[in-house]
Design a protein around this motif. Structure first.
Motif, PDB file in Angstrom:
ATOM      1  N   UNK A  45       3.327  97.447 -18.018  1.00  0.00           N
ATOM      2  CA  UNK A  45       2.058  96.803 -17.863  1.00  0.00           C
ATOM      3  C   UNK A  45       2.137  95.242 -18.154  1.00  0.00           C
ATOM      4  N   UNK A  46       1.572  94.493 -17.207  1.00  0.00           N
ATOM      5  CA  UNK A  46       1.503  92.903 -17.487  1.00  0.00           C
ATOM      6  C   UNK A  46       0.139  92.842 -18.360  1.00  0.00           C
ATOM      7  N   UNK A  47       0.186  92.353 -19.624  1.00  0.00           N
ATOM      8  CA  UNK A  47      -0.982  92.146 -20.385  1.00  0.00           C
ATOM      9  C   UNK A  47      -1.327  90.599 -20.634  1.00  0.00           C
ATOM     10  N   UNK A  48      -2.521  90.387 -20.615  1.00  0.00           N
ATOM     11  CA  UNK A  48      -2.911  88.860 -20.880  1.00  0.00           C
ATOM     12  C   UNK A  48      -3.586  88.852 -22.404  1.00  0.00           C
ATOM     13  N   UNK A  49      -3.259  89.893 -23.192  1.00  0.00           N
ATOM     14  CA  UNK A  49      -3.783  90.017 -24.370  1.00  0.00           C
ATOM     15  C   UNK A  49      -2.490  89.551 -25.515  1.00  0.00           C
ATOM     16  N   UNK A  50      -2.646  88.163 -25.587  1.00  0.00           N
ATOM     17  CA  UNK A  50      -1.453  87.570 -26.398  1.00  0.00           C
ATOM     18  C   UNK A  50      -1.267  88.191 -27.771  1.00  0.00           C
TER      19      UNK A  50
END
Length: 122
Positions: A83-88
């Motif tokens: 998955x690509x996550x935008x949660x740094x």
């Protein structure tokens, strides 16, 4: 939980479910399985489900004499979609987890542990 995650990662596996087993003084036992939202071998994901299982146990005053946590319905990590996550913050924790695995593989499993107390930077 961290040890279970590390074993799964070293084997190249991910768990779809966790089973918590509790044994009490007097011989009674309790066991419950809970599925993960998606297969994982990451400490953070395993910890969240393990805590849910502990809450479900509703422990009060029973004398606990044994505890087990098992990964169930294992799959190869190659079968787990990326998955690509935008949660740094999560991504940083996953990078740190991989780095800790490499350090433990090189120097032993007990080389890094919880902090003993406060850390003072002088």
């Amino acid at each position: 939980m961290a040890r279970l995650g590390r074993v799964l990662r070293r084997r190249g596996q991910a768990a779809r479910a966790l089973t918590l087993g509790l044994r009490f003084a007097g011989g009674s036992q309790w066991e419950k399985t809970r599925r993960l939202v998606e297969p994982s071998a990451h400490d953070e994901d395993l910890r969240a489900v393990a805590y849910q299982l502990m809450d479900a146990a509703g422990l009060q005053r029973g004398r606990l004499t044994g505890i087990t946590l098992r990964g169930e319905d294992l799959v190869d990590v190659g079968q787990v979609p990326q998955r690509i996550s935008l949660d740094d913050a999560r991504e940083a924790r996953l990078v740190a987890e991989a780095a800790l695995d490499r350090v433990r593989d090189k120097y032993g499993p007990d080389v890094i542990g919880p902090a003993a107390g406060r850390c003072h930077v002088g």
